[in-house]
Design a protein around this motif. Structure first.
Motif, mmCIF file in Angstrom:
data_model
loop_
_atom_site.group_PDB
_atom_site.id
_atom_site.type_symbol
_atom_site.label_atom_id
_atom_site.label_comp_id
_atom_site.label_asym_id
_atom_site.label_seq_id
_atom_site.Cartn_x
_atom_site.Cartn_y
_atom_site.Cartn_z
ATOM 1 N N ARG A 134 0.745 -1.218 0.031
ATOM 2 C CA ARG A 134 0.038 0.021 -0.093
ATOM 3 C C ARG A 134 0.883 1.402 -0.180
ATOM 4 N N ALA A 135 1.856 1.192 0.654
ATOM 5 C CA ALA A 135 2.746 2.328 0.794
ATOM 6 C C ALA A 135 3.425 2.597 -0.456
ATOM 7 N N VAL A 136 3.949 1.748 -1.368
ATOM 8 C CA VAL A 136 4.398 1.550 -2.720
ATOM 9 C C VAL A 136 3.341 2.360 -3.654
ATOM 10 N N ILE A 137 2.323 1.895 -3.237
ATOM 11 C CA ILE A 137 1.127 2.324 -4.432
ATOM 12 C C ILE A 137 0.946 3.686 -4.053
ATOM 13 N N THR A 138 0.749 3.897 -2.725
ATOM 14 C CA THR A 138 0.533 5.632 -2.420
ATOM 15 C C THR A 138 1.419 6.530 -2.777
ATOM 16 N N ASN A 139 2.953 5.986 -2.912
ATOM 17 C CA ASN A 139 3.867 6.835 -3.065
ATOM 18 C C ASN A 139 4.074 6.832 -4.541
#
Length: 56
Positions: free
Chosen positions: A20-25
Motif C-alpha cells: 500500500r505504501a508503494v502504491i500511495t507513493n
C-alpha cells in the motif's frame, strides 16, 4: 485492513502495508519491474538449473 472475517498474521500485514505504501507513493511500476526481475530467477531458474529442457 479491518474487514469482516480477515485474519492477519504479522508477516502478511506487513506485506500488505508495504505494498500500500508503494502504491500511495506512486512507485508501483518501478516496484513491479523489480519484483518480476527478482521472482523469475527464484521461481523458474532453480527448476532448470541442471540443464533440463522443456518438453513440448
Amino acid at each position: 485492513m479491518d474487514i469482516t472475517g480477515a485474519r492477519w498474521g504479522l508477516a502478511g500485514a506487513e506485506a500488505v502495508l508495504g505494498l500500500r505504501a508503494v502504491i500511495t507513493n506512486g512507485d508501483f511500476e518501478e516496484y513491479w519491474e523489480y519484483h518480476v526481475q527478482r521472482e523469475h530467477p527464484r521461481v523458474h531458474a532453480v527448476r532448470y538449473r541442471d540443464g533440463l529442457a522443456l518438453a513440448a
